[in-house]
Scaffold this active site. Structure first.
Site, PDB file in Angstrom:
ATOM      1  N   GLN A   1       0.805  -1.212   0.000  1.00 21.52           N
ATOM      2  CA  GLN A   1       0.000   0.000   0.000  1.00 21.52           C
ATOM      3  C   GLN A   1       0.840   1.265   0.000  1.00 21.52           C
ATOM      4  OE1 GLN A   1      -1.439   0.738   4.417  1.00 21.52           O
ATOM      5  NE2 GLN A   1      -1.572  -1.464   3.942  1.00 21.52           N
ATOM      6  N   HIS A  53       0.109   5.777   0.932  1.00 24.71           N
ATOM      7  CA  HIS A  53      -0.809   6.781   1.461  1.00 24.71           C
ATOM      8  C   HIS A  53      -0.603   8.092   0.713  1.00 24.71           C
ATOM      9  CE1 HIS A  53      -1.473   3.888   4.570  1.00 24.71           C
ATOM     10  NE2 HIS A  53      -0.251   4.010   5.063  1.00 24.71           N
ATOM     11  N   HIS A  73       4.770   0.210   0.830  1.00 30.43           N
ATOM     12  CA  HIS A  73       5.242  -0.564   1.975  1.00 30.43           C
ATOM     13  C   HIS A  73       4.251  -1.668   2.303  1.00 30.43           C
ATOM     14  CE1 HIS A  73       2.605   2.571   3.686  1.00 30.43           C
ATOM     15  NE2 HIS A  73       2.324   1.689   4.646  1.00 30.43           N
ATOM     16  N   ARG A 127      -4.118   0.597  -2.353  1.00 37.96           N
ATOM     17  CA  ARG A 127      -3.487  -0.720  -2.328  1.00 37.96           C
ATOM     18  C   ARG A 127      -2.980  -1.120  -3.697  1.00 37.96           C
ATOM     19  NH1 ARG A 127      -7.886  -0.491   0.934  1.00 37.96           N
ATOM     20  NH2 ARG A 127      -7.490  -0.960   3.137  1.00 37.96           N
TER      21      ARG A 127
END
Length: 385
Positions: free
Chosen positions: A96, A98, A255, A274
C-alpha cells in the site's frame, strides 16, 4: 488523566498470540491485529470520569481546548490528530501507499462530489487527511519499505529463473530509474490475471527453493497465491527492525508489514491505496498517480535522547518517544500544553499515581501535568506544539 479501555481489531492478518502475550492474557484463538488508542471514529478509546463510560472522542468534542490545547486546536481543529496502535502482524498486510495532504483533500472532495458512500468498498479516500506513520518494533519486525534501485530489483527477478519475468526485468534495465519503476509496476498490475497467476506460481516455487534474499517473499506466495502484488513486492527493500528500532513512512512510499509486534503512531486517517496482497479494492490508475517512484534506503531509526528517547518524524500531527525507566532513577516530568497518550510495554511503571501494566494506556489532557516513575517502558505519543 484517564485510564483507557481500547478496542482490539480482529483483522485476518493479525497474530493470534502477540497482543495477548503482551497483555498477559490467554489467546482466544482468533487473530488480534491492532489495538487502537485514540479518538478515531472507527474504534475510539473509552474512559470513565465518574459519570459512566464514554468515548475519548466525546470527551474531546465537549471541550476541545482543554483536552487538546489551544495550539493543537488552532492547527488541526477539534480532533485528536494522531492514532496510537499496537500492531501485531502474523501474516503480510496489503502492499500500500498513502496520499499526501493535498492529494487526500482533493481525492476526498472529488469522491464526495460524485456521491460515493464513505463506506463503499471501491472508495479510496475516507477523509481529507494524510496518513504518515511510524512503526517501532517491540519484537523483531519484518517489513517492505520503499523501492530498491531498479537494477537490483532486476537482478532479483532474473535470479528466479522464470522466463515470463524476463520482460519485467528488461523494463527495469531499459530506462532511467523513475520511468523504469513506473513502467514495471504498471505492467505487473495491468497484466492478464491468468497469465500473472501462472508467473506468480512459478516464482513462488523458485522463492521457496532458493531462500536467502528471497525468503521474505515466501509468506506472500503462501498467503496470496497468484496475486500480482507478490511480484510488485520484489521491487521493495526488505527491512528487519530489532526491538527499539523504528522507521517512518511518508506519503507515496510503498510498503507492507510482514511479521512482528510493534507500536505504530500515525496521523488520524483511513486513506489507503493498495497495490496488491489483498482481496480489497485496487485502483491502479489512482495508485500510480500517488506512488513516488524514487529508490530509497529505508531510514531505520534508533531513539535519541537521555531519559526521553525521541523518534524523529517530519510531520506536525505526532511525536513518538520512549522512556526506559530504570531502578532508582528520578521521576521524569512531562510537559503540558498538548494531548498525550502513554502506553506501557514492559514492567509496572507509574504515570502520576496510575500504575500501568504492559498493554495499558492513559490519556493525559493538555492542561494536566504528569510525571513518570517506577520501572518499565512507556511510549509517549503527543503533538509537537
Amino acid at each position: 488523566m484517564d485510564r483507557l479501555t481500547n478496542t482490539i481489531r480482529p483483522y485476518a492478518w493479525g497474530s493470534t498470540t502477540a497482543i495477548p502475550g503482551l497483555l498477559g492474557v490467554e489467546p482466544t484463538g482468533e487473530p488480534q491485529a491492532e489495538m487502537w488508542m485514540g479518538a478515531h471514529p472507527g474504534a475510539p478509546s473509552r474512559l470513565d470520569r465518574g459519570d459512566g463510560e464514554t468515548t475519548l472522542a466525546a470527551v474531546i468534542a465537549a471541550d476541545p481546548e482543554r483536552e487538546l490545547g489551544a495550539a493543537a486546536v488552532t492547527k488541526f481543529g477539534p480532533r485528536l490528530p494522531f492514532l496510537l496502535k499496537l500492531l501485531a502482524a502474523g501474516a503480510p498486510l496489503s502492499l500500500q501507499v498513502h496520499p499526501d495532504l493535498e492529494q487526500a483533500e482533493a481525492g476526498y472532495a472529488d469522491e464526495e462530489r460524485r456521491g460515493i458512500p464513505v463506506d463503499a468498498g471501491h472508495r479510496n479516500y475516507k477523509d481529507p487527511h494524510h496518513k504518515p506513520e511510524m512503526i517501532c518494533a517491540l519484537t523483531p519486525f519484518d517489513g517492505l519499505c520503499g523501492f530498491r534501485p531498479p537494477l537490483e530489483a532486476a537482478g532479483l527477478l532474473e535470479g528466479l529463473g522464470v522466463d515470463s519475468l524476463k520482460p519485467y526485468a528488461d523494463l527495469l534495465r531499459a530506462h532511467p530509474e523513475e520511468a523504469a519503476l513506473r513502467e514495471m509496476l504498471t505492467a505487473v498490475l495491468t497484466a492478464d490475471r491468468a497469465e500473472m497467476a501462472r508467473t506468480v506460481a512459478e516464482a513462488g516455487t523458485a522463492i521457496e527453493r532458493l531462500g536467502g534474499p528471497y525468503a521474505p517473499y515466501a509468506s506472500l506466495v503462501h498467503h496470496y497465491p497468484g496475486d500480482p502484488g507478490v511480484i510488485a513486492a520484489m521491487l521493495l527493500n526488505h527491512v528487519r527492525l530489532q526491538p527499539g528500532e523504528a522507521m517512518f513512512l511518508g506519503a507515496g512510499v510503498p510498503h507492507a508489514y510482514l511479521d512482528g509486534l510493534g507500536v505504530e503512531l500515525l496521523a488520524n486517517s483511513d486513506n489507503v491505496l493498495r497495490a496488491g496482497l489483498t482481496p480489497k479494492h485496487v485502483d491502479v490508475p489512482e495508485l500510480l498517480r500517488i506512488v513516488r517512484f524514487e529508490p530509497a534506503d529505508p531510514a531505520v531509526q534508533r531513539p535519541e535522547g537521555n531519559g526521553e528517547e525521541v523518534y524523529e518524524s517530519p510531520v506536525d500531527e505526532f511525536r513518538l518517544s520512549r522512556f526506559a525507566l530504570a531502578p532508582g532513577a528520578a521521576p521524569h516530568p512531562l510537559p503540558d500544553g498538548a494531548p498525550q497518550i502513554l502506553l506501557c510495554t514492559a514492567g509496572r511503571p507509574k504515570a502520576g499515581e496510575v500504575t500501568l501494566s504492559p498493554g495499558e494506556s492513559v490519556f493525559v489532557p493538555a492542561d494536566e501535568k504528569v510525571e513518570l516513575s517506577g520501572i518499565g517502558t512507556i511510549f509517549r505519543a503527543t503533538v509537537p506544539v
